[in-house]
Design a protein around this motif. Structure first.
Motif, PDB file in Angstrom:
ATOM      1  N   MET A 140      23.184 -34.037 -36.784  1.00 59.46           N
ATOM      2  CA  MET A 140      24.581 -33.631 -36.909  1.00 59.46           C
ATOM      3  C   MET A 140      24.873 -32.405 -36.048  1.00 59.46           C
ATOM      4  N   THR A 141      23.958 -31.444 -36.029  1.00 55.28           N
ATOM      5  CA  THR A 141      24.140 -30.268 -35.187  1.00 55.28           C
ATOM      6  C   THR A 141      24.204 -30.669 -33.721  1.00 55.28           C
TER       7      THR A 141
ATOM      8  N   GLY B  70      18.568 -35.377 -40.411  1.00 57.16           N
ATOM      9  CA  GLY B  70      20.012 -35.593 -40.408  1.00 57.16           C
ATOM     10  C   GLY B  70      20.778 -34.341 -39.999  1.00 57.16           C
TER      11      GLY B  70
ATOM     12  N   LEU C 130      25.046 -33.587 -32.555  1.00 52.56           N
ATOM     13  CA  LEU C 130      26.270 -34.367 -32.345  1.00 52.56           C
ATOM     14  C   LEU C 130      27.479 -33.458 -32.154  1.00 52.56           C
ATOM     15  N   VAL C 131      27.613 -32.456 -33.019  1.00 52.68           N
ATOM     16  CA  VAL C 131      28.753 -31.543 -32.908  1.00 52.68           C
ATOM     17  C   VAL C 131      28.673 -30.743 -31.610  1.00 52.68           C
TER      18      VAL C 131
END
Length: 153
Positions: A12-13, A8, A15-16
């Motif tokens: 998230m990394t 996860g 995605l950002v």
């Protein structure tokens, strides 16, 4: 549970970083990588286990002239990352968005900063900016090169 949190965090990394860099890629190159998140998620374990650690080992082994073995393993990791990139790119749709107006870049950048930098409800203020930027982008018209050539003569 620990592995799920790790995956996860990687997602998230990616995605950002992908969100932020994709708007600048769209502005400067009129192109994005729609499946960049998937490619990063698939390639990152290979980079974390084969490429980076063996790069460090290769550098440490250089004074002893033993760098060939870690760099060979690192090379296999790089080949695996390239294979992942080719596989993802072969399934990826076109990311060509066309010409992006400068105002779209500014609104999208401010919206992303608000959304990712704040941890309070203040981050919700970025959503209208990003939606407005998307509408602005959809309404942008491509330049008419023929018109520019006709007026310059």
């Amino acid at each position: 549970m620990k592995a799920a949190r790790h995956i996860g965090a990687i997602a998230m990394t990616s995605l950002v970083a992908g969100s932020v860099s994709s708007i600048f890629a769209a502005y400067h190159f009129n192109n994005t990588a729609p499946f960049g998140l998937i490619g990063n998620a698939l390639a990152l374990p290979v980079i974390s286990t084969l490429v980076m650690p063996f790069a460090v080992l290769g550098l440490l082994a250089m004074p002893f002239d033993l760098d060939w073995l870690p760099f060979a393993v690192m090379g296999y990791g790089i080949k695996a990352v390239i294979a992942v990139a080719h596989m993802v790119a072969s399934h990826s749709p076109s990311g060509n968005l066309g010409l992006m107006p400068q105002g779209t870049l500014i609104c999208m950048s401010i919206g992303l900063v608000l959304s990712f930098a704040f941890s309070t409800r203040l981050r919700l203020c970025g959503i209208p900016l990003m939606l407005g930027a998307a509408i602005w982008m959809m309404r942008a018209q491509e330049p008419d090169i023929g018109q520019a050539c006709r007026t310059s003569n």
